[in-house]
Motif scaffolding. Structure first.
Motif, PDB file in Angstrom:
ATOM      1  N   ASN A   1      92.373   7.406  -2.649  1.00 17.52           N
ATOM      2  CA  ASN A   1      92.990   8.550  -1.980  1.00 17.52           C
ATOM      3  C   ASN A   1      94.279   9.039  -2.637  1.00 17.52           C
ATOM      4  O   ASN A   1      94.880  10.006  -2.167  1.00 17.52           O
ATOM      5  CB  ASN A   1      93.243   8.230  -0.507  1.00 17.52           C
ATOM      6  CG  ASN A   1      94.064   6.966  -0.308  1.00 17.52           C
ATOM      7  OD1 ASN A   1      94.943   6.650  -1.110  1.00 17.52           O
ATOM      8  ND2 ASN A   1      93.776   6.219   0.754  1.00 17.52           N
ATOM      9  N   GLY A   2      94.711   8.389  -3.725  1.00 20.91           N
ATOM     10  CA  GLY A   2      95.937   8.834  -4.384  1.00 20.91           C
ATOM     11  C   GLY A   2      97.197   8.486  -3.618  1.00 20.91           C
ATOM     12  O   GLY A   2      98.252   9.113  -3.802  1.00 20.91           O
ATOM     13  N   TYR A   3      97.098   7.450  -2.782  1.00 20.19           N
ATOM     14  CA  TYR A   3      98.245   7.068  -1.953  1.00 20.19           C
ATOM     15  C   TYR A   3      99.478   6.803  -2.821  1.00 20.19           C
ATOM     16  O   TYR A   3      99.399   6.171  -3.870  1.00 20.19           O
ATOM     17  CB  TYR A   3      97.916   5.803  -1.159  1.00 20.19           C
ATOM     18  CG  TYR A   3      98.984   5.422  -0.167  1.00 20.19           C
ATOM     19  CD1 TYR A   3      98.904   5.833   1.155  1.00 20.19           C
ATOM     20  CD2 TYR A   3     100.090   4.672  -0.555  1.00 20.19           C
ATOM     21  CE1 TYR A   3      99.886   5.490   2.081  1.00 20.19           C
ATOM     22  CE2 TYR A   3     101.084   4.330   0.357  1.00 20.19           C
ATOM     23  CZ  TYR A   3     100.975   4.745   1.674  1.00 20.19           C
ATOM     24  OH  TYR A   3     101.959   4.421   2.562  1.00 20.19           O
ATOM     25  N   GLY A   4     100.610   7.286  -2.360  1.00 22.70           N
ATOM     26  CA  GLY A   4     101.883   7.066  -3.040  1.00 22.70           C
ATOM     27  C   GLY A   4     102.378   8.268  -3.803  1.00 22.70           C
ATOM     28  O   GLY A   4     103.587   8.432  -3.990  1.00 22.70           O
ATOM     29  N   VAL A   5     101.481   9.143  -4.255  1.00 18.34           N
ATOM     30  CA  VAL A   5     101.915  10.315  -5.027  1.00 18.34           C
ATOM     31  C   VAL A   5     102.773  11.217  -4.155  1.00 18.34           C
ATOM     32  O   VAL A   5     103.879  11.629  -4.549  1.00 18.34           O
ATOM     33  CB  VAL A   5     100.709  11.095  -5.580  1.00 18.34           C
ATOM     34  CG1 VAL A   5     101.166  12.395  -6.245  1.00 18.34           C
ATOM     35  CG2 VAL A   5      99.926  10.244  -6.578  1.00 18.34           C
TER      36      VAL A   5
END
Length: 516
Positions: free
Chosen positions: A497-501
């Motif tokens: 999910n691209g967590y942190g971007v």
């Protein structure tokens, strides 16, 4: 026959290990204007307690039809509610969709993005190619811009697909979204900022989703370079021999058993003067656990996602560069692959980190803190970072403590904690503080300066990393369990999910404002 089989095996291996290159993520398009356009679906953003849809240029018959449908369905415009009217009277569209936005003044960015994701899923279930979103019932110009652009952002985030390895992938969504807004110029400017952010999220998702044999350290670094350099980001890649020469034995040792040796990626966006802030992301591109082998098939099959922290810092720098943000930020991604072989690191071994301190390997499966240690040290010693935030899928203990609703944040710096929490709330990548004090001796080693294991596990990992930041303001974000969705939900498709971007992108800008 034997020669032919050998050739096929070599060819198959070469294909599976081939480097990957960036590719477009979306086929949808978004534009803004102030007039009604031809469309297959007309979407009306409806505030709560709206009882009469007085839409410009609608006939009395059209207005009566839609208002009657609202009454029968008891549609009130509550946030998240949806009503579809097929073949509306007097309108040259196949469908009208009423999308409730609640009280526009209370609709957060995250909730508006969720509405966009909901709309995208609904549109994808139809054959519509042209979608008109009418926001004129939101009379406040600033709120009109805020909600419309966040909705477009949410739609885009949900429409991402990871399909590069499918021989016949399903068709990606192909629609033209036209948003009818009050202030076209402001909406376009705000959308461009969010679109740049989405591209950073997509890169992080792509890098995290890559299988171990495709997203190995050198391939990861080269992919990032191809994405970042056209945006004006200065990219440096240190290979295994350079890592050894700099004394970073903690990073080097994790990959010493693999033919895909450790690399260090440094990506610098200098949109402002002064010392940079550093984002250090764990990039273990595949984690077998080493000789402390992971024995659960359901766990090990997802260990290509152990590079999600490195993917997040790359995506954040991409987003900030795409936004032309006035910040000085550098991503540091220590990259490794944790494989068993005759040359692999052994439990009980001792390695020397970049700062000259020694580490006993209590577990080869606690490798993330080993590579982060040298990444943090490099950011402090060689980049002179004024603040360091590291992010990692580090410990199962964090999942036990907080689940996947929050990431854990460890820091003794009040400004870092406050700004990370504020940024997390804004984008709903929330962090919750866990303590560092009171755990003296949990990483004490009999034979070295420290050991890479300890209990409780989340604190042991954080305290281990704290040493390498020394006096530099530092925070550790343990995002274990947060980077992967087993099924599509909200703004996230299935998979990475691209967590942190989004968390880090907002945090860098917020920290820049508050620390100047």
């Amino acid at each position: 026959m034997k020669k032919s089989l050998l050739y096929c095996a070599v060819a198959l291996f070469s294909f599976s290990a081939a480097a990957v290159t960036p590719q477009p993520f979306l086929n949808t398009q978004v534009q803004f204007n102030q007039s009604q356009q031809q469309a297959d679906i007309l979407v009306l953003l409806v505030p709560e307690n709206t009882t009469d849809l007085a839409i410009t240029k609608w006939s009395s018959a059209s207005r009566a039809h839609i208002n009657r449908a609202m009454q029968v369905a008891e549609f009130t415009g509550k946030s998240g509610s949806k009503l579809e009217v097929v073949a509306p009277v007097g309108l040259d569209v196949g469908r009208v969709v009423l999308l409730g936005v609640g009280n526009p003044a209370e609709l957060s960015r995250a909730k508006a993005e969720e509405l966009g994701a909901t709309l995208g899923v609904h549109v994808n279930s139809t054959s519509a190619k042209r979608v008109q979103v009418n926001s004129q019932l939101i009379s406040d110009t600033a709120l009109n811009t805020h909600i419309s652009t966040a909705l477009a952002h949410g739609m885009e985030l949900r429409n991402y697909r990871f399909d590069r390895f499918k021989s016949k992938p399903d068709a990606r969504p192909v629609q033209q979204y036209t948003l009818q807004v009050t202030d076209v110029k402001a909406s376009q400017a705000q959308y461009q900022q969010l679109h740049a952010l989405a591209q950073g999220v997509f890169t992080a998702r792509e890098l995290t989703n890559l299988p171990g044999s495709s997203g190995y350290p050198e391939a990861f670094a080269n992919y990032a370079k191809q994405v970042l350099e056209p945006l004006g980001v200065k990219v440096t890649i240190l290979g295994p021999e350079q890592i050894k020469a700099l004394g970073m034995g903690s990073l080097y040792g994790v990959s010493q058993g693999s033919d895909k040796k450790s690399h260090l990626l440094i990506a610098h966006w200098q949109g402002a003067d002064g010392q940079p802030v550093a984002l250090v992301g764990k990039g273990n591109t595949f984690d077998s656990g080493g000789y402390n082998l992971k024995t659960s098939s359901s766990s090990i099959i997802r260990m290509h996602t152990d590079k999600a922290g490195a993917a997040a810092v790359v995506g954040a720098v991409q987003a900030l560069a795409g936004q032309k943000a006035a910040v000085n930020v550098v991503a540091v991604a220590p990259l490794s692959t944790n494989i068993i072989s005759r040359d692999a690191q052994l439990p009980g071994d001792v390695v020397t980190a970049g700062d000259g301190s020694t580490i006993e390997i209590g577990s080869t499966d606690a490798e993330g803190r080993l590579i982060l240690a040298d990444g943090i040290w490099y950011a402090r010693e060689h980049l002179k970072a004024r603040a360091i935030v590291d992010v990692a899928t580090l410990t199962g203990a964090k999942v036990g403590a907080l689940g996947t609703v929050y990431s854990a944040v460890f820091t003794e710096n009040a400004t870092l904690e406050q700004t990370l929490r504020e940024a997390g709330e804004k984008v709903q990548e929330r962090v919750w503080p866990l303590p560092l004090d009171g755990y003296d001796g949990i990483i004490k080693s009999r034979i070295a300066d420290r050991i890479n294991t300890g209990s409780p596990g989340a604190q042991a990992g954080a305290i281990f990393l704290q040493h390498f930041a020394a006096d530099t303001p530092w925070a550790h974000v343990d995002m274990a369990g947060d980077a992967f969705n087993s099924s599509a939900k909200g703004i996230h498709p299935e998979g990475s999910n691209g967590y942190g971007v989004r968390l880090l992108t907002e945090w860098v800008k917020l920290y820049q404002q508050q620390s100047n």
